[in-house]
Design a protein around this motif. Sequence first.
Motif, mmCIF file in Angstrom:
data_model
loop_
_atom_site.group_PDB
_atom_site.id
_atom_site.type_symbol
_atom_site.label_atom_id
_atom_site.label_comp_id
_atom_site.label_asym_id
_atom_site.label_seq_id
_atom_site.Cartn_x
_atom_site.Cartn_y
_atom_site.Cartn_z
ATOM 1 N N LEU A 208 0.833 -1.196 0.000
ATOM 2 C CA LEU A 208 0.000 0.000 0.000
ATOM 3 C C LEU A 208 0.872 1.252 0.000
ATOM 4 C CD1 LEU A 208 -2.619 -1.134 2.665
ATOM 5 C CD2 LEU A 208 -2.856 -1.237 0.180
ATOM 6 N N THR A 209 0.290 2.349 -0.432
ATOM 7 C CA THR A 209 1.046 3.604 -0.479
ATOM 8 C C THR A 209 1.316 4.123 0.927
ATOM 9 O OG1 THR A 209 -1.010 4.872 -0.652
ATOM 10 C CG2 THR A 209 0.099 4.262 -2.707
ATOM 11 N N VAL A 210 2.479 4.723 1.106
ATOM 12 C CA VAL A 210 2.891 5.303 2.383
ATOM 13 C C VAL A 210 3.331 6.733 2.123
ATOM 14 C CG1 VAL A 210 4.494 5.131 4.326
ATOM 15 C CG2 VAL A 210 3.636 3.051 3.231
ATOM 16 N N ALA A 211 2.935 7.641 2.999
ATOM 17 C CA ALA A 211 3.304 9.040 2.839
ATOM 18 C C ALA A 211 4.818 9.201 2.886
ATOM 19 C CB ALA A 211 2.657 9.884 3.933
ATOM 20 N N ALA A 212 5.291 10.252 2.226
ATOM 21 C CA ALA A 212 6.736 10.505 2.191
ATOM 22 C C ALA A 212 7.286 10.681 3.599
ATOM 23 C CB ALA A 212 7.026 11.742 1.354
ATOM 24 N N THR A 213 8.556 10.296 3.775
ATOM 25 C CA THR A 213 9.186 10.386 5.102
ATOM 26 C C THR A 213 9.175 11.810 5.627
ATOM 27 O OG1 THR A 213 10.631 8.544 4.510
ATOM 28 C CG2 THR A 213 11.271 9.877 6.403
ATOM 29 N N SER A 214 9.437 12.777 4.753
ATOM 30 C CA SER A 214 9.458 14.184 5.181
ATOM 31 C C SER A 214 8.087 14.628 5.682
ATOM 32 C CB SER A 214 9.897 15.075 4.020
ATOM 33 O OG SER A 214 9.026 14.908 2.908
ATOM 34 N N LYS A 215 7.037 14.157 5.011
ATOM 35 C CA LYS A 215 5.680 14.514 5.439
ATOM 36 C C LYS A 215 5.357 13.887 6.785
ATOM 37 C CE LYS A 215 0.873 14.536 3.886
ATOM 38 N NZ LYS A 215 -0.074 14.166 2.794
ATOM 39 N N ASN A 216 5.749 12.617 6.975
ATOM 40 C CA ASN A 216 5.520 11.949 8.262
ATOM 41 C C ASN A 216 6.270 12.642 9.393
ATOM 42 O OD1 ASN A 216 3.739 9.907 7.543
ATOM 43 N ND2 ASN A 216 5.371 8.551 6.836
ATOM 44 N N MET A 217 7.521 13.033 9.112
ATOM 45 C CA MET A 217 8.317 13.704 10.142
ATOM 46 C C MET A 217 7.732 15.065 10.487
ATOM 47 S SD MET A 217 12.237 12.734 9.069
ATOM 48 C CE MET A 217 12.891 13.670 10.459
ATOM 49 N N SER A 218 7.253 15.792 9.474
ATOM 50 C CA SER A 218 6.641 17.097 9.729
ATOM 51 C C SER A 218 5.379 16.955 10.575
ATOM 52 C CB SER A 218 6.303 17.783 8.404
ATOM 53 O OG SER A 218 7.460 17.995 7.632
ATOM 54 N N LYS A 219 4.559 15.957 10.228
ATOM 55 C CA LYS A 219 3.337 15.707 10.988
ATOM 56 C C LYS A 219 3.649 15.328 12.434
ATOM 57 C CE LYS A 219 -0.786 12.773 10.958
ATOM 58 N NZ LYS A 219 -1.478 11.647 10.257
ATOM 59 N N SER A 220 4.666 14.486 12.610
ATOM 60 C CA SER A 220 5.047 14.067 13.966
ATOM 61 C C SER A 220 5.594 15.230 14.775
ATOM 62 C CB SER A 220 6.098 12.951 13.890
ATOM 63 O OG SER A 220 5.583 11.815 13.222
ATOM 64 N N ALA A 221 6.392 16.082 14.128
ATOM 65 C CA ALA A 221 6.969 17.239 14.822
ATOM 66 C C ALA A 221 5.882 18.215 15.261
ATOM 67 C CB ALA A 221 7.979 17.942 13.916
ATOM 68 N N ILE A 222 4.921 18.473 14.366
ATOM 69 C CA ILE A 222 3.827 19.392 14.704
ATOM 70 C C ILE A 222 2.998 18.820 15.852
ATOM 71 C CG2 ILE A 222 1.676 20.392 13.846
ATOM 72 C CD1 ILE A 222 3.010 20.566 11.086
ATOM 73 N N THR A 223 2.725 17.516 15.804
ATOM 74 C CA THR A 223 1.950 16.875 16.874
ATOM 75 C C THR A 223 2.677 16.979 18.210
ATOM 76 O OG1 THR A 223 1.014 15.296 15.285
ATOM 77 C CG2 THR A 223 0.884 14.718 17.619
ATOM 78 N N ALA A 224 3.982 16.690 18.218
ATOM 79 C CA ALA A 224 4.759 16.738 19.461
ATOM 80 C C ALA A 224 4.816 18.156 20.019
ATOM 81 C CB ALA A 224 6.171 16.207 19.205
ATOM 82 N N ILE A 225 5.062 19.134 19.152
ATOM 83 C CA ILE A 225 5.149 20.525 19.601
ATOM 84 C C ILE A 225 3.820 20.986 20.181
ATOM 85 C CG2 ILE A 225 5.417 22.910 18.804
ATOM 86 C CD1 ILE A 225 7.485 21.845 16.783
ATOM 87 N N ALA A 226 2.707 20.627 19.516
ATOM 88 C CA ALA A 226 1.386 21.047 19.986
ATOM 89 C C ALA A 226 1.061 20.445 21.352
ATOM 90 C CB ALA A 226 0.327 20.643 18.963
ATOM 91 N N ILE A 227 1.273 19.133 21.499
ATOM 92 C CA ILE A 227 0.908 18.465 22.756
ATOM 93 C C ILE A 227 1.800 18.919 23.904
ATOM 94 C CG2 ILE A 227 0.853 16.223 23.927
ATOM 95 C CD1 ILE A 227 -0.105 15.004 21.306
ATOM 96 N N LEU A 228 3.113 18.925 23.684
ATOM 97 C CA LEU A 228 4.021 19.343 24.753
ATOM 98 C C LEU A 228 3.851 20.822 25.071
ATOM 99 C CD1 LEU A 228 7.277 17.406 23.784
ATOM 100 C CD2 LEU A 228 5.590 16.826 25.536
ATOM 101 N N GLY A 229 3.544 21.632 24.059
ATOM 102 C CA GLY A 229 3.315 23.057 24.293
ATOM 103 C C GLY A 229 2.114 23.291 25.187
ATOM 104 N N VAL A 230 1.035 22.549 24.917
ATOM 105 C CA VAL A 230 -0.166 22.684 25.751
ATOM 106 C C VAL A 230 0.115 22.230 27.183
ATOM 107 C CG1 VAL A 230 -2.486 21.764 26.131
ATOM 108 C CG2 VAL A 230 -1.799 22.489 23.844
ATOM 109 N N ILE A 231 0.834 21.120 27.333
ATOM 110 C CA ILE A 231 1.152 20.623 28.681
ATOM 111 C C ILE A 231 1.991 21.637 29.453
ATOM 112 C CG2 ILE A 231 2.433 18.860 29.959
ATOM 113 C CD1 ILE A 231 1.600 16.853 27.827
ATOM 114 N N LEU A 232 2.996 22.202 28.799
ATOM 115 C CA LEU A 232 3.851 23.197 29.467
ATOM 116 C C LEU A 232 3.060 24.446 29.831
ATOM 117 C CD1 LEU A 232 7.112 22.866 27.326
ATOM 118 C CD2 LEU A 232 6.753 22.090 29.687
ATOM 119 N N LEU A 233 2.146 24.846 28.953
ATOM 120 C CA LEU A 233 1.326 26.021 29.241
ATOM 121 C C LEU A 233 0.407 25.773 30.427
ATOM 122 C CD1 LEU A 233 0.579 28.883 28.305
ATOM 123 C CD2 LEU A 233 -1.149 27.866 26.815
#
Length: 392
Positions: A208-233
């Motif tokens: 099956l098709t898999v999203a590009a590695t760069s897209k997966n990494m960008s999505k993961s980075a945005i998710t991590a920043i959002a969740i950890l940012g909210v927790i720190l706030l």
Amino acid sequence: MSVQVNTGNAPEKSRSIWAYLKGSNLQMIIMIIAILFIMLFFSVMTDWSYLSPRNISNLFRQTAITGILAIGMVYVIISGEIDLSVGSMMGLLGGVAAIMDVWLGFPLALTIVITLISGLLLGAWNGWWVAYRKVPSFIVTLAGMLAFRGILVGVTDGTTVAPTSDAMSIIGQSYLPNMLSLSLGIVGLCGYFAWQKRQNQLRRHYGLTVAATSKNMSKSAITAIAILGVILLLNDYRGVPMPVLILSILLILGMFISTKTSFGRRIYAIGGNIEASRLSGINVERNKLAVYAMNGFLVGIAALILSSRLGAGSPSAGNIAELDAIAACVIGGASMAGGVGTVLGAVIGAFIMSSLDNGMSMMDVPTFWQYIVKGTILLLAVWMDSATKKRA
């Protein structure tokens, strides 16, 4: 020599942009833009006190109750039904929990168990009439809305049951220690990334098709920043509120059930085409009953949080909460025709509704204007859904 002019590039480019937006989940992009606009508008109007750690903490606590109701409601809407009784049911269950805690002195564990079982049974009662007696869900739940509110006024004798015990307050008023919340966030992110990696490996294994590695990494980075940012706030104020933790757990479970289980796939199928689902061997009645029972169970959780947060059981508790839950689902992309919607979208829709409530309250907007604004937003959301279907 003739010169050929390629007139197909512009439409082709337009189609590619549209395809990209669809692939990027246009509905989610619109909701994120809406949240950013709401945050900016109320921040400017309140001299930036809207974004203070204390208010953000209150905002997330407000979102928890509506978000939990929306998780249950979105399953009902996806199945092609509606539930107008969740506000009155939440008030009734919260009142019963307060009575057990204040008047009867039950232990907290027993109060929680009885409240959740009661919610499950009340939800199953609605589901039985809808699924097996073939009464329209609008009528069944409208009757429930009136009956549950009447029972609540009767059992409380029209008075507020207060104050709840210190043990009861843990559910809706306590906060996680800073290090514990941060650790849970990191562990949760590690588990999510490991699961994502496993899913990609399975997709590759089956061709099956898999999203590009760069897209997966960008999505993961945005998710991590959002969740950890909210927790720190949130930690900058008093920590992650317990209702927010409960909502987060239910959000993960709800997303898993809807996307990774046969039950979730059956609900989408029933909402999309009930006759085709029946012909394919799906037990429509049993699944609809299960959806309403699950919805009632989640209403019970929301009721415990509400009574704990208020420190009381009130005859007016949960008034028009069902409309906030329905609006959250529709804003989050659920279709009132059934078969379309996501748990994540419903929770984000709940956050938008809570953001509006919180911001307008901080600006001292009169209550009648708040109702008008929320009603208008609900109308526009349904209109956009209908317009999108016609265009498709």
